[in-house]
Design an enzyme around this catalytic site. Structure first.
Site, PDB file in Angstrom:
ATOM      1  N   CYS A   1       0.927  -1.204   0.111  1.00 34.53           N
ATOM      2  CA  CYS A   1      -0.042  -0.036   0.000  1.00 34.53           C
ATOM      3  C   CYS A   1       0.923   1.253   0.041  1.00 34.53           C
ATOM      4  O   CYS A   1       1.535   1.609  -1.022  1.00 34.53           O
ATOM      5  CB  CYS A   1      -0.816   0.165   1.185  1.00 34.53           C
ATOM      6  SG  CYS A   1      -2.130   1.201   0.976  1.00 34.53           S
TER       7      CYS A   1
ATOM      8  N   HIS B   1      -3.161  -5.053  -0.017  1.00 33.94           N
ATOM      9  CA  HIS B   1      -2.607  -5.557   1.606  1.00 33.94           C
ATOM     10  C   HIS B   1      -2.502  -6.967   1.487  1.00 33.94           C
ATOM     11  O   HIS B   1      -3.560  -7.603   2.079  1.00 33.94           O
ATOM     12  CB  HIS B   1      -3.718  -5.018   2.544  1.00 33.94           C
ATOM     13  CG  HIS B   1      -3.219  -3.550   3.078  1.00 33.94           C
ATOM     14  ND1 HIS B   1      -2.325  -3.170   4.022  1.00 33.94           N
ATOM     15  CD2 HIS B   1      -3.969  -2.369   2.385  1.00 33.94           C
ATOM     16  CE1 HIS B   1      -2.407  -1.975   4.128  1.00 33.94           C
ATOM     17  NE2 HIS B   1      -3.468  -1.278   3.068  1.00 33.94           N
TER      18      HIS B   1
ATOM     19  N   GLU C   1      -1.260  -9.256   3.134  1.00 32.75           N
ATOM     20  CA  GLU C   1      -1.112  -9.768   4.331  1.00 32.75           C
ATOM     21  C   GLU C   1      -2.390 -10.186   5.263  1.00 32.75           C
ATOM     22  O   GLU C   1      -2.223 -11.205   5.914  1.00 32.75           O
ATOM     23  CB  GLU C   1      -0.150  -8.922   5.250  1.00 32.75           C
ATOM     24  CG  GLU C   1      -1.103  -7.590   5.870  1.00 32.75           C
ATOM     25  CD  GLU C   1      -0.874  -6.493   4.832  1.00 32.75           C
ATOM     26  OE1 GLU C   1      -1.238  -5.317   5.366  1.00 32.75           O
ATOM     27  OE2 GLU C   1      -0.611  -6.455   3.786  1.00 32.75           O
TER      28      GLU C   1
END
Length: 553
Positions: free
Chosen positions: A384, A512, A514
Site C-alpha cells: 500500500c 494489503h 498480508e
C-alpha cells in the site's frame, strides 16, 4: 439448527479470548463442521476504521470491504475462511441502525429502548451470520470484560439467545485470568470466582471455563474453580502461555476442549483431523531451533505497538516457516531513519518491508529505506503506502523527477507521482469511504509477481485513497520501473517491481496481501519475499532456497 458459542472474558482485557475462540473454531472445523466467527465490540465507534492503531492495533479488512477488528485476522488465519462485514459489529453500529429506523418512523411512534430494541438488534446479528453462511456453528466473541457497563446490552442479548435458540443450541464459554502472586508462590482463583459471580448475576451460567495463566494450573485448582463456579470439573480447561498462538488449538485439543463443546451442543464428536495444523507446528518448532535468523526490517510509523502490523508480522512468520527458517522481525520507526542513519539501522538486514499507513510522519525515513534496499540489492516488499513510497523514491533518484511526492503529503509538489483517486475527490467523510475490499489485478508475463502467484488474474484486498498517477507512467517505465500488475481495465497500477538485472527481488503492491496469509498457506508475495531474503542471508541463489526437512509431527 445452527449452534452458537458465546465467548466472554473476565478479570482483565487482552486475555486471549479471540485466540481461544479461534482455536475452538479450528478444532470444530477439523472435525468436519462448517464454522464461522463473529466479534461483538461494545464501543461506540461504528467500526474501527477511524481508530488510531496506537489504541486499537491494525484495522483488518475483509474480502467484502469492511474495516474490522484485528481479531477477525486471527479468526481467518485459524479457521481458514474469509469472513464478511457481518462478522464484526459494534454498539455504535447497532445504535446507528436503530436511530436511522426511528427517524424513518419504523417504530410507529413507540418508545425505543435498550430492551427489547437494542437486544433484538444484537440477536438479529447472531442469527443473520448463521443463516448467510449456512454454518453448523457460529462462535461469537464479546469484546471487553464482564462487569463493563458498556457491554451489558450484549450480555443480556446473549442471555436471551439461549431461550430463543433452545438450550441445546447455545454454549457459554468464560475465559478468565488466574494471576500468579510471586510472594505467595501460587495462582489465585478469587478473581475468577468473582468474575463468574458477576456473570451469573447477569443471568448467565457458564458451561465451560478456560483459565489463562503464565504458570501451571494443576487439577486441585481446576477442581476448586469447578466447585465455586458450579461447573463440571471436566469443563474447566487451562490455557497456559504458549510459545506461539498457533500451539493453543493443540494444547486445548489435548484436553478434549472441543469434545466437551460438542457434547454441550449435541454435536457428534466426529474424528478430528489436525494433520495439516500439526505439520505446521512441527515446522515452526524445527525452524525456531535454528539459531541462525533471517533479519527482516518492517519500517513503519506505529512501531511502539506491534499489533499495528499484526497481519504483516504473522505473514512473515508463515512465509519463513514454509521454508523451515526463523525470521527476526525488527520494527523500525521511519522517523528515526535518514540518509545518514539508514546504513547503521538497516545494514545487517536481509529484507525490508514498508507496510501501509497514513500521514506524513516518518515518510522520508521510509523513502530512505526503499532507496537503501534498491541500491544495496536487499529484498524489498512494499504494501500500500510501501508501493507509493517506492514509486516516489524511484521517481526522485532514478527518473530524475526532483521533488516527486504524493499529494497526500505535499498537495502542490512538483511531480505528483501519487495522487488522489478520482473516485475519492468528492468524499468528505472518513469512515468506510476508502477503496476497500478485494479487487482484481492482472499480472504481466515474465514478472516476479506473476512468478509468485502462478496465474494471471488475482484478487487482493485494498484500503487506500491515493493511487499511482498515470500521467507519469510512461516516464517511469522508460526509466526502468516495471508495471507488473494493473486493474483489468488497465486504469489502475496495482503492482510495480524492478527487473532481475537491476535488483534480485523488489516488488510492491497497492494492496494489503498480508490479510490473506494463513499458517498452512503463506501468501505468495510474502513467500517469495522470504525466499529472496533467505537466499541473501545464506549466500545462495533464490532458486536454491527450499524447505528444510522438518520432522513429521
Amino acid at each position: 439448527m445452527t449452534k452458537h458459542v458465546f465467548v466472554t472474558g473476565g478479570v482483565v482485557s487482552s486475555l486471549g479470548k479471540g485466540i481461544t475462540a479461534a482455536s475452538l473454531g479450528r478444532l470444530l472445523k477439523s472435525r468436519g463442521y462448517r464454522v464461522t466467527m463473529q466479534k461483538a465490540d461494545p464501543y461506540l465507534n461504528v467500526d474501527p476504521g477511524t481508530m488510531s492503531p496506537f489504541q486499537h492495533g491494525e484495522v483488518f479488512v475483509t474480502e467484502d470491504g469492511y474495516e474490522s477488528d484485528l481479531d477477525l485476522g486471527h479468526y481467518e488465519r485459524f479457521i481458514d475462511e474469509n469472513l464478511t462485514r457481518d462478522s464484526n459489529f459494534t454498539t455504535g453500529a447497532i445504535y446507528k441502525s436503530l436511530i436511522a429506523r426511528e427517524r424513518r418512523g419504523d417504530f410507529l411512534g413507540g418508545t425505543v429502548q435498550v430492551i427489547p430494541h437494542v437486544t433484538n438488534a444484537i440477536k438479529d446479528r447472531f442469527r443473520r451470520i448463521g443463516e448467510q453462511t449456512n454454518s453448523d456453528v457460529v462462535i461469537t466473541e464479546l469484546g471487553g470484560t464482564i462487569g463493563d457497563i458498556e457491554s451489558q446490552p450484549f450480555v443480556e442479548a446473549i442471555r436471551q439467545y439461549r431461550k430463543d435458540a433452545g438450550p441445546k443450541n447455545v454454549c457459554y464459554i468464560h475465559v478468565s485470568l488466574l494471576p500468579y502472586i510471586a510472594a505467595a508462590h501460587e495462582v489465585k482463583t478469587k478473581p475468577t470466582q468473582h468474575s463468574v459471580k458477576e456473570l451469573r448475576s447477569l443471568g448467565i451460567q457458564p458451561d465451560i471455563i478456560v483459565l489463562r495463566s503464565d504458570h501451571h494450573i494443576d487439577d486441585v485448582i481446576r477442581g476448586k474453580i469447578a466447585s465455586f463456579c458450579d461447573v463440571e470439573p471436566d469443563c474447566v480447561f487451562t490455557n497456559e502461555d504458549c510459545a506461539s498462538i498457533y500451539e493453543v488449538p493443540r494444547f486445548l485439543a489435548d484436553q478434549d476442549f472441543d469434545v466437551r463443546v460438542c457434547e454441550r451442543l449435541g454435536l457428534e464428536p466426529r474424528r478430528r483431523d489436525m494433520s495439516a495444523w500439526d505439520s505446521y507446528l512441527s515446522k515452526q518448532t524445527h525452524a525456531n531451533r535454528h539459531a541462525d535468523e533471517v533479519r527482516i526490517a518492517v519500517v513503519g510509523k506505529y512501531t511502539q505497538l506491534p499489533d499495528a502490523y499484526l497481519s504483516v508480522i504473522e505473514a512473515l512468520h508463515h512465509a519463513s516457516i514454509f521454508f523451515d527458517r526463523h525470521v527476526d522481525v525488527r520494527l523500525v520507526d521511519g522517523e528515526n531513519l535518514s540518509e545518514d542513519s539508514v546504513e547503521e539501522v538497516l545494514g545487517d538486514v536481509s529484507g525490508v518491508v514498508v507496510p501501509g499507513g497514513f500521514g506524513v510522519r516518518g515518510l522520508e525515513g521510509k523513502i530512505s529505506a526503499a532507496r537503501f534496499a534498491r541500491e544495496r540489492g536487499i529484498a524489498y516488499l512494499g504494501l500500500c503506502l510501501g508501493m507509493q513510497v517506492a514509486v516516489c523514491e524511484f521517481a526522485r533518484n532514478v527518473a530524475g523527477l526532483i521533488g516527486a511526492n504524493s499529494t497526500e503529503f505535499e498537495p502542490d509538489c512538483t511531480h505528483p507521482v501519487i495522487d488522489l483517486m478520482s473516485s475519492q475527490e468528492e468524499v468528505t467523510e472518513k469512515g468506510g469511504t476508502m477503496r476497500l475490499g478485494a479487487y482484481p489485478c492482472k499480472l504481466a508475463r515474465d514478472t516476479l509477481a506473476r512468478e509468485a502467484y502462478g496465474e494471471e488474474l488475482v484478487y487482493e484486498r485494498h484500503r487506500h485513497r491515493y493511487e499511482f498517477n498515470n500521467a507519469y507512467r510512461d516516464d517511469l517505465e522508460r526509466a526502468g520501473l516495471i508495471i507488473s500488475g494493473v486493474s483489468p481495465d488497465d486504469r489502475l497500477v496495482e503492482m510495480i517491481e524492478l527487473s532481475g538485472d537491476a535488483h534480485p527481488w523488489f516488488v510492491a503492491t497497492q494492496a494489503h496481501p498480508e490479510f490473506k496469509s494463513r499458517p498452512t498457506k503463506p501468501q505468495p508475495l510474502f513467500r517469495e519475499f522470504a525466499r529472496a531474503a533467505i537466499a541473501a542471508h545464506e549466500g545462495i541463489s533464490r532458486c536454491d532456497v527450499s524447505p528444510r526437512n522438518a520432522p513429521e509431527p
